[in-house]
Design a protein around this motif. Structure first.
Motif, mmCIF file in Angstrom:
data_model
loop_
_atom_site.group_PDB
_atom_site.id
_atom_site.type_symbol
_atom_site.label_atom_id
_atom_site.label_comp_id
_atom_site.label_asym_id
_atom_site.label_seq_id
_atom_site.Cartn_x
_atom_site.Cartn_y
_atom_site.Cartn_z
ATOM 1 N N ASP A 211 63.474 1.176 8.842
ATOM 2 C CA ASP A 211 62.972 0.179 7.877
ATOM 3 C C ASP A 211 62.072 -0.864 8.510
ATOM 4 O O ASP A 211 62.122 -2.038 8.172
ATOM 5 N N LEU A 212 61.262 -0.422 9.458
ATOM 6 C CA LEU A 212 60.376 -1.361 10.158
ATOM 7 C C LEU A 212 58.904 -1.100 9.838
ATOM 8 O O LEU A 212 58.014 -1.582 10.523
ATOM 9 N N GLY A 213 58.636 -0.300 8.800
ATOM 10 C CA GLY A 213 57.258 -0.063 8.390
ATOM 11 C C GLY A 213 56.570 0.994 9.227
ATOM 12 O O GLY A 213 57.193 1.646 10.073
ATOM 13 N N ARG A 214 55.279 1.152 8.961
ATOM 14 C CA ARG A 214 54.504 2.189 9.663
ATOM 15 C C ARG A 214 53.246 1.533 10.212
ATOM 16 O O ARG A 214 52.151 1.684 9.684
ATOM 17 N N SER A 215 53.411 0.792 11.287
ATOM 18 C CA SER A 215 52.270 0.005 11.773
ATOM 19 C C SER A 215 51.681 0.549 13.071
ATOM 20 O O SER A 215 50.713 0.032 13.583
ATOM 21 N N GLY A 216 52.274 1.601 13.615
ATOM 22 C CA GLY A 216 51.920 2.001 14.976
ATOM 23 C C GLY A 216 50.627 2.787 15.102
ATOM 24 O O GLY A 216 50.217 3.494 14.182
ATOM 25 N N THR A 217 49.998 2.659 16.262
ATOM 26 C CA THR A 217 48.847 3.488 16.605
ATOM 27 C C THR A 217 49.085 4.115 17.975
ATOM 28 O O THR A 217 49.735 3.517 18.838
ATOM 29 N N LEU A 218 48.540 5.320 18.153
ATOM 30 C CA LEU A 218 48.741 6.063 19.398
ATOM 31 C C LEU A 218 47.384 6.417 19.984
ATOM 32 O O LEU A 218 46.518 6.906 19.267
ATOM 33 N N ARG A 219 47.195 6.156 21.271
ATOM 34 C CA ARG A 219 45.893 6.459 21.884
ATOM 35 C C ARG A 219 46.069 6.657 23.379
ATOM 36 O O ARG A 219 47.111 6.311 23.959
ATOM 37 N N GLU A 220 45.003 7.191 23.989
ATOM 38 C CA GLU A 220 44.990 7.404 25.430
ATOM 39 C C GLU A 220 44.649 6.088 26.138
ATOM 40 O O GLU A 220 43.802 5.321 25.655
ATOM 41 N N ILE A 221 45.282 5.819 27.263
ATOM 42 C CA ILE A 221 44.816 4.732 28.138
ATOM 43 C C ILE A 221 43.660 5.322 28.937
ATOM 44 O O ILE A 221 43.835 6.329 29.630
ATOM 45 N N PRO A 222 42.448 4.760 28.851
ATOM 46 C CA PRO A 222 41.287 5.416 29.473
ATOM 47 C C PRO A 222 41.421 5.518 30.998
ATOM 48 O O PRO A 222 42.096 4.696 31.627
ATOM 49 N N PRO A 223 40.768 6.505 31.604
ATOM 50 C CA PRO A 223 40.799 6.663 33.067
ATOM 51 C C PRO A 223 40.395 5.369 33.755
ATOM 52 O O PRO A 223 39.499 4.664 33.289
#
Ligand code: SF4
Length: 499
Positions: A211-223
């Motif tokens: 019940d904490l919502g859907r706020s997340g984003t997922l990405r690569e940490i660049p080289p």
């Protein structure tokens, strides 16, 4: 190769579930290292607490329910490519005053030179200890940002690192070429860094269920970049000046073999990348057999060597229009043989790992498809079993080009002498003879880059073009050979112990 994980809780509601999240993520990184696992947690009050052990996550960390509820943590699954493989080398390492917990994935090639140059006193053979001591000293002297500039300038090799201070600051960084992967999931409630997206993409659903919502984003940490999460959750990120002058060289073997099929790189699943490699391999096999195009199929069945080659084998079968059959069965309780740390352990595990549905192959012309051929152990054993079961002809196709050069960046074949494509003088008929197959087909290097849609890859083990060449390699290889003698002695002792 290893898996790294770092978690920073922003919403205190999640502190009660942080260790559960860590274990879920670590199990999703298990394929990256099965020698050992460790976790260091930072409770809301008090000092770091750690658990470390040998073996799989569920065994090494079975006491995890007794850990305190943390506001942040770092964790690790270990695959030993340097050191002697003992408990002393299990990460995270906690060093310094104030204390710093750190874990890494990769290989630092020039540790001996760095120890001499900076007079570092290390207690273990682990390259992480060298990196951590360097970091601790330079961070105090120059600050975080300048410390990482100097680290990127001085350290040769690959590294994807997560670190946690006792004040509650979490950080992660990658080597200038981005040889090893590192990803980040950020939401209003939590920040998580991990080696693969497979360890992160459950978090959105987890937050919704909590019940904490859907706020997340997922990405690569660049080289060549670092990401820093302050104790209050504020995030800072930068690519170092030293790294900005370098070209990205992500390890192609992550896509060929190492990573989980559902993990994403460059916006596509590893499964999709492997399928593309298989399709290209099928096209190249057809071009090597031009007279077969419109005549009788050259093989009766395409058979994958489970599990990693499955996507490529399906694509090869579709391209060749030959039926696909799973006549090799993998024992799900056996370890990944490639990542076992000695040849003796690999061969022993291999015997129990794969079995053949023998009656199905009698009188058939089989094309075995493997993701890659490194030492040739698996191919040789499977070819022998197929012949003994009465197969009429056995050929082999590899979805990776011939591996002729050692890897110094964290995949465990630093010594070219061990590689079947290097030993056999490079000719396919000689390699086929050594493996006991009629023909061997390899995806070309150009075909690999075409299939993956990029040339910005490390392919040094294929073509000898190392991102960071230097005299350190020879010394690293000598030291690694010496460590292996000790490790093999220990493995020999272990095999005489009933377990
Ligand atoms: S040498 Fe090969 S295995 Fe090693 S990092 Fe480069 S591509 Fe990966």
């Amino acid at each position: 190769m290893c898996g790294v994980l770092g978690i920073k809780i922003k919403n205190p509601v999640l502190e009660t579930r942080a260790n559960e999240i860590a274990m879920s993520a670590l199990l999703r990184l298990q394929h990256r290292g099965q020698d050992a696992a460790g976790i260091t947690v930072l409770p809301r009050e008090g000092a770091f607490q750690s658990l470390r052990g040998l073996g799989h996550v569920d065994v090494a960390l079975k006491e995890w329910p007794h850990l305190p509820e943390p506001r942040a943590l770092v964790a690790h699954t270990r695959y030993a490519t340097t050191g002697l493989g003992g408990v002393a080398e299990v990460q995270p390492f906690v060093q310094g005053a104030p204390r710093l917990a750190m874990a890494h994935n990769g290989n630092i090639v020039n540790t001996s030179e760095l120890k001499e140059r900076y007079l570092l006193q290390c207690e273990s053979e682990s390259d992480l200890e060298v990196l951590q001591q360097f970091f601790l000293r330079h961070e105090i002297e120059y600050g975080f940002e300048e410390c990482l500039e100097r680290l990127h300038r001085d350290f040769v090799g690959s590294y994807a690192v997560v670190g946690l201070t006792e004040e509650g600051e979490l950080f992660g960084f990658r080597d200038p070429y981005g040889i090893r992967p590192l990803f980040i999931y950020e939401s209003e409630n939590i920040v998580v860094m991990a080696s693969e997206t497979s360890a992160l993409n459950f978090l959105k659903d987890f937050e919704v269920e909590a019940d904490l919502g859907r706020s997340g984003t997922l990405r690569e940490i660049p080289p060549g970049s670092w990401v820093r999460v302050a104790p209050d959750g504020k995030i800072e990120e930068k690519r170092t000046a030293f790294s900005s002058a370098k070209t990205e060289r992500f390890c192609m073997f992550e896509l060929v073999y190492f990573s989980s099929p559902q993990s994403e790189f460059a916006g596509l699943s590893t499964y999709r990348h492997r399928f593309s490699m298989g399709r290209q391999l099928g096209i190249e096999i057809l071009s090597e057999m031009p007279n077969q195009k419109n005549e009788e199929a050259p093989f009766d069945y395409v058979v994958p060597v489970p599990e990693t080659s499955r996507a490529a084998a399906i694509a090869v079968a579709e391209t060749l229009r030959v039926p696909y059959r799973e006549y090799l069965v993998k024992n799900p309780y056996a370890s990944r043989t490639f990542i076992l740390s000695t040849q003796a352990r690999r061969l022993k595990a291999l015997e129990t790992k794969l079995s053949l549905i023998g009656p199905e192959v009698k009188g058939q012309r089989i094309l075995l498809v493997d993701d890659s051929v490194v030492r040739g152990n698996t191919s040789r054993l499977m070819a022998r079993r197929l012949r003994e079961a009465g197969a009429k002809e056995v050929s082999l196709a590899s979805a990776c080009p011939p591996i002729r050069h050692g890897c110094y960046y964290g995949i465990d074949f630093p010594d070219a002498d061990e590689l079947v494509a290097s030993q056999m003088g490079g000719s396919n008929p000689q390699i086929a003879k050594s493996l006991g197959v009629s023909n061997v087909f390899y995806l070309s290097i150009g075909g690999l880059k075409k299939a993956l849609g990029t040339g910005n890859l490390c392919s040094a083990c294929l073509d000898g073009d190392y991102p960071s060449a230097g005299p350190s390699f020879e010394r690293f290889l000598e030291e690694r050979r010496a460590q292996r003698v000790v490790a093999q002695g220990a493995a020999g002792a272990a095999t005489r112990t009933p377990t």
